[in-house]
Design an enzyme around this catalytic site. Structure first.
Site, short mmCIF file in Angstrom:
data_model
loop_
_atom_site.label_atom_id
_atom_site.label_comp_id
_atom_site.label_asym_id
_atom_site.label_seq_id
_atom_site.Cartn_x
_atom_site.Cartn_y
_atom_site.Cartn_z
CD GLU A 107 68.45 -4.14 -67.14
OE1 GLU A 107 69.67 -4.49 -67.15
OE2 GLU A 107 67.81 -4.89 -66.23
CG ASP A 108 72.98 -5.89 -68.29
OD1 ASP A 108 71.50 -6.06 -68.06
OD2 ASP A 108 73.65 -6.52 -67.64
CG ASP A 111 66.33 -13.81 -68.48
OD1 ASP A 111 67.02 -14.44 -69.13
OD2 ASP A 111 65.20 -14.13 -68.01
CG PHE A 160 73.81 -17.70 -68.22
CD1 PHE A 160 72.93 -16.96 -67.54
CD2 PHE A 160 75.15 -17.74 -68.05
CE1 PHE A 160 73.64 -16.14 -66.52
CE2 PHE A 160 75.54 -17.12 -67.01
CZ PHE A 160 74.96 -16.18 -66.51
NE ARG A 173 79.84 -7.96 -62.82
CZ ARG A 173 78.35 -8.19 -63.24
NH1 ARG A 173 77.98 -7.76 -64.10
NH2 ARG A 173 78.09 -8.56 -62.02
P1 5GP Z 1 65.15 -9.86 -66.12
O1 5GP Z 1 64.85 -9.16 -64.53
O2 5GP Z 1 64.72 -9.47 -67.23
O3 5GP Z 1 64.89 -11.25 -65.87
O4 5GP Z 1 66.66 -9.89 -65.97
C1 5GP Z 1 67.53 -8.74 -65.83
C2 5GP Z 1 68.82 -9.01 -65.22
O5 5GP Z 1 69.11 -10.40 -65.09
C3 5GP Z 1 69.78 -8.48 -66.18
O6 5GP Z 1 69.92 -7.09 -66.26
C4 5GP Z 1 70.90 -9.26 -66.00
O7 5GP Z 1 71.84 -8.71 -64.99
C5 5GP Z 1 70.27 -10.60 -65.56
N1 5GP Z 1 70.41 -11.51 -66.63
C6 5GP Z 1 69.31 -11.98 -67.38
N2 5GP Z 1 69.55 -12.90 -68.35
C7 5GP Z 1 71.07 -12.99 -68.11
C8 5GP Z 1 72.25 -13.69 -68.91
O8 5GP Z 1 71.94 -14.48 -69.88
N3 5GP Z 1 73.40 -13.62 -68.52
C9 5GP Z 1 73.84 -13.02 -67.52
N4 5GP Z 1 75.01 -12.82 -66.89
N5 5GP Z 1 72.90 -12.06 -66.85
C10 5GP Z 1 71.70 -12.07 -67.27
MG MG Z 2 71.44 -5.80 -65.79
#
Ligand code: 5GP
Ligand code: MG
Length: 183
Positions: A107-108, A111, A160, A173
């Site tokens: 994963e990038d 969150d 964010f 990106r």
């Molecule tokens: P989660 O499911 O853990 O809440 O978030 C996972 C996905 O939400 C990440 O793979 C990403 O695509 C997006 N995401 C979460 N936080 C950020 C952020 O700070 N910036 C961006 N651009 N995408 C985020």
């Molecule tokens: Mg992602």
């Protein structure tokens, strides 16, 4: 004396300030690669990379992996604008047979953890030998789940961020560094 220059970028209606440099990103990627090279040597791991945001991290990480391995991509989405919708949609599934395999879910950023929490049971139902989780960025104060993250590049506050694969409504990106939303 070192001068710290804050760069800003405008994406759509919002301004973002430079936050994590390309060199810091590279160090974080190298740290993850080194741990995976040690832990998973000889296991022919299958890297399952979660698109879209992961594309630059996956490319840089895989170039540092020194054990034979395979790479695949899945696509999910949960973000609209700058907030998670909480609902995770799988848009491209996995074609490979993963039974008995060592999987590294890449994963990038993690969150809330909802995306991985949704993917884990789907992958587990196919009986892989093990699933390791690797993320470049982790927001501990936003994390609402309890799965173990095996490899974390950097912990960041609940801001964010964009750049290095991460977008704000499609833009950002391509930025080689990571920026965070101003205030
Ligand atoms: P989660 O499911 O853990 O809440 O978030 C996972 C996905 O939400 C990440 O793979 C990403 O695509 C997006 N995401 C979460 N936080 C950020 C952020 O700070 N910036 C961006 N651009 N995408 C985020
Ligand atoms: Mg992602």
């Amino acid at each position: 004396m070192q001068e710290i220059i804050t760069k800003t970028v405008q994406l759509h209606d919002k301004k973002f300030a430079s936050h994590i440099s390309a060199a810091e990103i590279d160090n974080a990627v190298a740290k993850i690669a080194s741990a995976i090279n040690t832990d998973l040597a000889g296991k022919n791991p299958l890297f399952v990379c979660v698109l879209n945001g992961v594309f630059l991290f996956a490319a840089d990480l895989l170039r540092k992996i020194e054990t034979p391995c395979e790479v695949s991509f899945i696509k999910v989405s949960s973000y609209e604008g700058t907030a998670s919708t909480g609902e995770v949609k799988t848009q491209i599934g996995l074609k490979e047979d993963i039974k008995g395999r060592t999987i590294v879910l890449v994963e990038d950023i993690i969150d809330s953890g909802n995306t991985i929490a949704k993917l884990l049971p789907i992958l587990e139902s196919q009986e892989p030998a093990e699933i390791k989780i690797a993320t470049l960025l982790f927001k501990p104060s936003a994390f609402k789940r309890d799965f173990k993250i095996d490899y974390t590049g950097m912990e960041i506050p609940n801001d964010f961020v964009v750049g290095y694969g991460l977008d704000y409504n499609g833009l950002g990106r391509n930025l080689p560094e990571i920026y965070k939303l101003n205030e």
